[in-house]
Design a protein around this motif. Structure first.
Motif: not given
Length: 517
Positions: A347-363
């Motif tokens: 998918f290249g840069n069309k997607i957003k990949i998130i781990t705990e580091k990037e989540a930043k408290g996202d519920p």
């Protein structure tokens, strides 16, 4: 006018009153209830229809011997028993019986945690033990084992979820598959132990599933040939510190769904990602975010879910994929490179990949990270979607092929929107299949809307069946229709088993469309 809320079919009031007196002689006055106030909880389901699902009484046994006594009385008076374990049927009927007048046999008071083996990681519990009960027990006794929980799970019976073939989100996601050994009261009141349980002084009842001869545990899964009074289950040893990495991948467009499947199934089949992965649509994900923010999310419920608007307002994707990698820290690091590389290449840069580091408290991320390590959750994110408490979950199975998944999503969206509701879905990917969970939310207080919801569910059932997509779980109003879809040979087989094990049609007649009536 009858003094009872309802009567079992073919039983007059005098005969039923005699049966109630016998039940009270066995269990005591307070554990046999016929008053409307006590029975109201068994009417509080989430279905669009309630009139055909009234209980006549509720019984509360405390042991397998009392269950045996109840079944023997039921055979004498031909009073059917609808078994209720507790919390396992949210969105699939709750505790309401399949047909009017059945007695609810409520096993939620049988709450003994009989054994938890630290060394081999298994438990043996009574049917009233919930996931919250077991998690508290593990914490109190400092037993470092993970559960595999459905969502939400706090008040859900472990036995009930296993028997309904419910699922969780860890690598142990198939609850029935990871069960091991049952104690069952049959329809004539006799008692058996499955697997290795019949061997005196056995040490392997909860470690070896098969025993000797035909494997019979499946007869009691979504079945009605007996009442399970104990069940064993396997618990997951946690990975070492640094050995769990949850992730989320957000996809911006609804039409990307078919392109997600192939790279995902490569990772699932190779066990690089070993857990059941949830692909959640924008509405369901936004409701989870709103729940975590305690802001509420009530939609118009008229089939007007504006995906782009929801994405922008809540920072979610049109599709949101949740999975995790497990193992040693070295394994996690290596497997994460495969996960990241596989989706980046596709998918290249069309997607957003998130781990705990990037989540930043996202519920929403925190909620899913909890589920993928088997932690108990208590609230359903979709409860604030519509007022009135209506929820019917439609759950067809699909082969995990790109085209098939895309066809299901298109078909379901069209039907649900045409009836004036929002398409709220979670596709959960297992070994080779995807369970397509669609939560039809509606206002039960609005009679017209309830009728539309019932009609919508009926069209979903007929349309998916017509295309060869079997429904694997449903509510009592549609059990006969779903059972018919599996063909007359299976219906004859189930009836034959029922007649052999429960000739008086005592245990939950109508469950999964199986009855001698």
């Amino acid at each position: 006018m009858s003094s009872f809320m309802a009567l079992p079919k073919g039983i007059n009031e005098e005969t039923f009153a005699k049966a109630i007196r016998e039940y009270r002689s066995l269990l005591g006055e307070n554990r046999v209830r016929t008053d409307a106030a006590s029975l109201q909880r068994y009417l509080n389901n989430t279905l669009a229809q309630t009139a055909q699902h009234r209980p006549s009484a509720a019984l509360y046994p405390a042991s397998e011997s009392e269950v045996q006594g109840v079944v023997r009385i039921a055979n004498r008076y031909k009073t059917p028993l609808w078994t209720c374990y507790g919390g396992e049927n949210r969105g699939y009927g709750c505790a309401s019986p399949a047909t009017d007048g059945q007695i609810v046999l409520d096993l939620s008071g049988m709450k003994k945690i009989i054994e938890v083996d630290r060394e081999l990681g298994y438990c043996l519990v009574e049917p009233g033990v919930t996931y919250d009960d077991l998690q508290r027990y593990l914490a109190k006794n400092r037993i470092d084992l993970w559960l595999d929980t459905p969502a939400p799970a706090a008040g859900v019976s472990i036995a009930g979820n296993i028997l309904e073939r419910g699922t969780g989100y860890t690598p142990y996601s198939e609850s029935f598959l990871f069960s091991c050994g049952m104690e069952v009261v049959l329809g004539d009141g006799s008692l058996i132990r499955t697997g290795m349980g019949g061997i005196p002084k056995t040490t392997s009842w909860q470690v070896f599933k098969w025993g000797f001869g035909p494997y019979v545990d499946g007869l009691f899964s979504q079945g009605n040939s007996g009442i399970v009074t104990k069940v064993g289950g396997w618990l997951m040893p946690p990975p070492p510190p640094g050995g769990y990495k949850p992730f989320c991948i957000r996809f911006p467009s609804t039409d990307m769904v078919q392109h997600i499947v192939k790279p995902l199934m490569f990772l699932r089949e190779t066990q690089i990602v070993p857990n059941a992965c949830a692909l959640v649509n924008a509405g369901w994900e936004a409701a989870t975010v709103a729940q975590g923010r305690k802001s509420g999310f009530v939609n118009a419920g008229k089939g007007t879910l504006a995906t782009r608007k929801v994405q922008d307002s809540y920072g979610v994707g049109a599709w949101n994929l949740y999975g995790a990698v497990y193992g040693s820290p070295e394994q996690v690091e290596l497997n994460w490179k495969y996960v990241f590389g596989t989706f980046s290449k596709a998918f290249g840069n069309k997607i957003k990949i998130i781990t705990e580091k990037e989540a930043k408290g996202d519920p929403a991320f925190l909620y899913r990270a909890q589920l993928m390590k088997g932690e108990v959750t208590s609230a359903d994110p979709l409860d604030s979607w519509r007022p009135g408490g209506g929820s019917m979950r439609f759950q067809p199975t699909a082969a995990a092929r790109p085209g098939e998944i895309a066809q299901q999503v298109k078909l379901a969206t069209g039907i649900v929107n045409r009836h004036g509701f929002d398409y709220l879905s979670e596709l959960v990917f297992f070994w080779r299949d995807a369970r397509h969970v669609i939560d039809l939310r509606f206002n039960r207080a609005d009679a017209a809307e309830s009728r539309r919801a019932h009609q919508c569910f009926d069209e979903l059932t007929r349309s998916f069946t017509k295309r060869g997509w079997g429904i694997n779980r449903t509510n009592p109003a549609f059990m006969n229709q779903v059972a018919d879809s599996y063909g007359p040979a299976m219906r004859r087989f189930n009836r034959t088993v029922k007649k052999a094990l429960d000739p008086n049609n005592i245990v939950a007649p109508g469950k999964s469309g199986i009855t001698l009536a």
